[in-house]
Scaffold this motif. Sequence first.
Motif, PDB file in Angstrom:
ATOM      1  N   LEU A 142       0.969  -1.128  -0.069  1.00 49.67           N
ATOM      2  CA  LEU A 142      -0.052   0.053  -0.117  1.00 49.67           C
ATOM      3  C   LEU A 142       0.910   1.338  -0.137  1.00 49.67           C
ATOM      4  CD1 LEU A 142      -2.792  -0.671   2.516  1.00 49.67           C
ATOM      5  CD2 LEU A 142      -3.093  -0.592   0.014  1.00 49.67           C
ATOM      6  N   VAL A 143       0.737   2.175  -1.117  1.00 48.74           N
ATOM      7  CA  VAL A 143       1.437   3.375  -0.964  1.00 48.74           C
ATOM      8  C   VAL A 143       0.649   4.533  -0.679  1.00 48.74           C
ATOM      9  CG1 VAL A 143       1.113   3.534  -3.508  1.00 48.74           C
ATOM     10  CG2 VAL A 143       2.871   4.800  -2.390  1.00 48.74           C
ATOM     11  N   ARG A 144       0.984   5.304   0.276  1.00 49.46           N
ATOM     12  CA  ARG A 144       0.338   6.561   0.641  1.00 49.46           C
ATOM     13  C   ARG A 144       0.405   7.540  -0.573  1.00 49.46           C
ATOM     14  NH1 ARG A 144       1.120  11.593   3.532  1.00 49.46           N
ATOM     15  NH2 ARG A 144      -0.658  12.075   4.894  1.00 49.46           N
ATOM     16  N   ILE A 145      -0.689   8.182  -0.832  1.00 55.44           N
ATOM     17  CA  ILE A 145      -0.627   9.235  -1.954  1.00 55.44           C
ATOM     18  C   ILE A 145      -0.433  10.388  -1.210  1.00 55.44           C
ATOM     19  CG2 ILE A 145      -2.023  10.119  -3.836  1.00 55.44           C
ATOM     20  CD1 ILE A 145      -1.328   7.086  -4.118  1.00 55.44           C
ATOM     21  N   ASN A 146       0.666  10.965  -1.073  1.00 52.70           N
ATOM     22  CA  ASN A 146       0.984  12.048  -0.015  1.00 52.70           C
ATOM     23  C   ASN A 146       0.404  13.244  -0.472  1.00 52.70           C
ATOM     24  OD1 ASN A 146       2.897  10.525   1.532  1.00 52.70           O
ATOM     25  ND2 ASN A 146       4.617  11.028   0.154  1.00 52.70           N
ATOM     26  N   SER A 147       0.328  13.718  -1.791  1.00 54.96           N
ATOM     27  CA  SER A 147      -0.155  14.943  -2.064  1.00 54.96           C
ATOM     28  C   SER A 147      -1.466  15.369  -1.730  1.00 54.96           C
ATOM     29  CB  SER A 147       0.063  15.232  -3.733  1.00 54.96           C
ATOM     30  OG  SER A 147      -0.546  14.324  -4.440  1.00 54.96           O
ATOM     31  N   LEU A 148      -2.255  14.155  -2.035  1.00 55.33           N
ATOM     32  CA  LEU A 148      -3.911  14.252  -1.895  1.00 55.33           C
ATOM     33  C   LEU A 148      -4.158  13.899  -0.424  1.00 55.33           C
ATOM     34  CD1 LEU A 148      -5.118  11.943  -4.875  1.00 55.33           C
ATOM     35  CD2 LEU A 148      -4.894  14.477  -4.752  1.00 55.33           C
ATOM     36  N   SER A 149      -3.363  13.191   0.074  1.00 53.40           N
ATOM     37  CA  SER A 149      -3.607  12.786   1.608  1.00 53.40           C
ATOM     38  C   SER A 149      -3.308  14.210   2.432  1.00 53.40           C
ATOM     39  CB  SER A 149      -2.832  11.754   2.190  1.00 53.40           C
ATOM     40  OG  SER A 149      -3.040  10.511   1.416  1.00 53.40           O
ATOM     41  N   ASP A 150      -2.286  14.996   2.047  1.00 52.44           N
ATOM     42  CA  ASP A 150      -1.878  15.916   2.936  1.00 52.44           C
ATOM     43  C   ASP A 150      -2.771  17.319   2.647  1.00 52.44           C
ATOM     44  OD1 ASP A 150       0.221  14.542   3.980  1.00 52.44           O
ATOM     45  OD2 ASP A 150       1.921  15.494   2.567  1.00 52.44           O
ATOM     46  N   ALA A 151      -3.412  17.218   1.623  1.00 50.79           N
ATOM     47  CA  ALA A 151      -4.247  18.281   0.976  1.00 50.79           C
ATOM     48  C   ALA A 151      -5.585  18.097   1.690  1.00 50.79           C
ATOM     49  CB  ALA A 151      -4.287  18.593  -0.569  1.00 50.79           C
ATOM     50  N   LEU A 152      -6.062  17.030   1.887  1.00 49.44           N
ATOM     51  CA  LEU A 152      -7.334  16.741   2.301  1.00 49.44           C
ATOM     52  C   LEU A 152      -7.443  16.220   3.617  1.00 49.44           C
ATOM     53  CD1 LEU A 152      -8.567  14.938  -0.796  1.00 49.44           C
ATOM     54  CD2 LEU A 152      -9.180  17.279  -0.014  1.00 49.44           C
ATOM     55  N   GLY A 153      -6.313  16.172   4.582  1.00 48.67           N
ATOM     56  CA  GLY A 153      -6.458  15.764   5.834  1.00 48.67           C
ATOM     57  C   GLY A 153      -6.796  14.077   6.090  1.00 48.67           C
TER      58      GLY A 153
ATOM     59  N   ILE B 252      -5.026   8.572   2.027  1.00 50.46           N
ATOM     60  CA  ILE B 252      -5.518   7.679   0.781  1.00 50.46           C
ATOM     61  C   ILE B 252      -4.404   6.685   0.530  1.00 50.46           C
ATOM     62  CG2 ILE B 252      -5.948   8.096  -1.547  1.00 50.46           C
ATOM     63  CD1 ILE B 252      -6.889  10.837  -1.117  1.00 50.46           C
ATOM     64  N   LEU B 253      -4.513   5.698   0.596  1.00 51.96           N
ATOM     65  CA  LEU B 253      -3.755   4.508   0.330  1.00 51.96           C
ATOM     66  C   LEU B 253      -3.902   3.797  -1.139  1.00 51.96           C
ATOM     67  CD1 LEU B 253      -3.531   3.088   3.861  1.00 51.96           C
ATOM     68  CD2 LEU B 253      -2.124   4.973   3.040  1.00 51.96           C
ATOM     69  N   GLY B 254      -3.102   3.533  -1.801  1.00 50.61           N
ATOM     70  CA  GLY B 254      -3.077   2.955  -3.224  1.00 50.61           C
ATOM     71  C   GLY B 254      -2.490   1.411  -3.210  1.00 50.61           C
ATOM     72  N   LYS B 255      -3.463   0.331  -3.670  1.00 47.49           N
ATOM     73  CA  LYS B 255      -2.856  -0.879  -3.648  1.00 47.49           C
ATOM     74  C   LYS B 255      -2.017  -1.116  -5.020  1.00 47.49           C
ATOM     75  CE  LYS B 255      -3.234  -5.207  -1.752  1.00 47.49           C
ATOM     76  NZ  LYS B 255      -1.667  -5.498  -1.603  1.00 47.49           N
ATOM     77  N   ALA B 256      -0.538  -0.996  -4.859  1.00 48.04           N
ATOM     78  CA  ALA B 256       0.167  -1.047  -5.840  1.00 48.04           C
ATOM     79  C   ALA B 256       0.358  -2.300  -6.835  1.00 48.04           C
ATOM     80  CB  ALA B 256       1.688  -0.784  -5.582  1.00 48.04           C
ATOM     81  N   GLU B 257      -0.922  -2.461  -7.292  1.00 54.58           N
ATOM     82  CA  GLU B 257      -0.836  -3.646  -8.258  1.00 54.58           C
ATOM     83  C   GLU B 257      -0.256  -3.591  -9.520  1.00 54.58           C
ATOM     84  OE1 GLU B 257      -3.000  -6.695  -7.336  1.00 54.58           O
ATOM     85  OE2 GLU B 257      -2.279  -5.623  -5.838  1.00 54.58           O
ATOM     86  N   PHE B 258       0.326  -2.584  -9.850  1.00 57.44           N
ATOM     87  CA  PHE B 258       1.108  -2.403 -11.127  1.00 57.44           C
ATOM     88  C   PHE B 258       2.625  -2.864 -10.834  1.00 57.44           C
ATOM     89  CE2 PHE B 258       1.666   1.640  -8.762  1.00 57.44           C
ATOM     90  CZ  PHE B 258       3.044   1.575  -8.600  1.00 57.44           C
ATOM     91  N   LEU B 259       2.788  -3.451  -9.936  1.00 56.62           N
ATOM     92  CA  LEU B 259       3.937  -4.267  -9.412  1.00 56.62           C
ATOM     93  C   LEU B 259       3.939  -5.525  -9.560  1.00 56.62           C
ATOM     94  CD1 LEU B 259       5.111  -2.184  -6.268  1.00 56.62           C
ATOM     95  CD2 LEU B 259       5.944  -1.960  -8.596  1.00 56.62           C
ATOM     96  N   ASN B 260       2.720  -6.136  -9.861  1.00 59.33           N
ATOM     97  CA  ASN B 260       2.716  -7.615 -10.218  1.00 59.33           C
ATOM     98  C   ASN B 260       3.635  -7.888 -11.467  1.00 59.33           C
ATOM     99  OD1 ASN B 260       0.885  -8.798  -8.568  1.00 59.33           O
ATOM    100  ND2 ASN B 260      -0.673  -7.505  -8.887  1.00 59.33           N
TER     101      ASN B 260
END
Length: 480
Positions: free
Chosen positions: A90-101, A104-112
């Motif tokens: 799970l990767v934290r989407i820093n820009s969106l998470s910080d802006a919105l308080g 937001i975590l994205g499951k990095a399925e593109f790493l399969n």
Amino acid sequence: MKLPDFAALLHLPNPAIRQISYGILIGFTLSLSATSLAQYWRVRKREEQLEKQSSLRPIELRSDEVLHGVTGLIEASNGTVNKYVGNTPLVRINSLSDALGVEILGKAEFLNPGGSVKDRVALRMIEDAERQGLLHPYTGSRIFEGTVGSTGISIATIAKARGYDTTIIMPDDVAEEKVKALQSLGADVQRVRPASIIDKKQNMARQAAVKFGRTDIIEGTEGADISHEMLTGSASVVVTTTSSHVCAEGTVDDPQDDELLSKPRGFFADQFENRSNFDAHYEGTGPEIWRQTNGKVDAFISGAGTIAGTGRYIKSMDENVKVILADPEGSGLYNKVKYGVMYDRKEAEGTKRRHQVDTVVEGIGINRMTNNIDLALPIIDDAYRITDAEAVAMSRYLVQHDGLFLGSSSACNLVACVKLIRQMGWKDGQTLVTILCDSGSRHYSKFWNDDYLRRANIPIDRTIIEDLIKPSTNGSTAAQ
């Protein structure tokens, strides 16, 4: 001179002899000390070198850390039951998470290994077929599937690792790099103009699988009325055999029939109706997310392909988690969730840019009911329609602010996350999880091609997202 004799000299009355003796003794002592010190430092230096070499030595691998081929990157086994755990982070989407308080975590399925979330589904469909005796590796069997690309690439990747050939039938308007990837993997790619769901030619992959087993029809020999289809126990999955040991009512796999087991088979995977699709996410993706977040999830957001299995598992753990559908333009699922009707006004004849779902977004969205959609509808709380302009804007925003180079469906999912946060008024650290389906590398020719977007009259404007997340003057999120 022996040591006792030397000691006797020290007691002789002659002073000169005593001084010479003392000098010899001191010299001998210093010589021993110097030798000892030199030896000590040599030993110490050697120990330091060994310690340094030890610290640089590669980590010793345990046997359970060595993965068995490509499929080992997708699954792990506890020794008895296969668990479909890609364990993508799970990767934290820093820009969106910080802006919105929020988080937001994205499951990095593109790493399969196959580059997308579809690896899980492809592996599960193939291994389920093998467990049921419908497919046998290294027999010249062929897997057929209709897809816009990612599922086909995943099937072709795993098929090569398991000893199967593949035929992928796909629309003629998908991104060209997907076709090249399939061809590089040795797949037979057939590009067709998409047909209406009521058209008899609609499911060409299924028909191709049926014909694969009917060598008598191709060769014009006798016995054309004999069924070469295997009994699969499924209304959607089709398996045919080239064996001559067939029955009119359908053939049952016989572990004692070497001829039947060794002959090539045709397998239509049917990702949209195949229960393995749901199970891959219910038994894999969902539990992974729950474990990785320690059960702290406020919302799960994804497109149609992943939402059923993953959403149902997360809902089973906490019924208060919101499960949200991200749906692109032209797809009927948004209206199905919101109003109970599978229809989109953009499907009106003569209004579409594309033959299929009218969007630059590939991989999500559909205009017919499937088994997976049926399983998903009871647990979906809400849906958001994402425009092409919003998806493009999000993809460019993420590259600029996070260095994340994502595909179109991932961008759609993240736009839906922001819309949900705005609607709910969340700003106190709530946790949202979504799927980062694939990377932008599969979308160079269309979604990431500015010239193509301009010709299609799709704006490229990052400020769409900047305005969407911009706080209002009173400190809350701007109105939708």
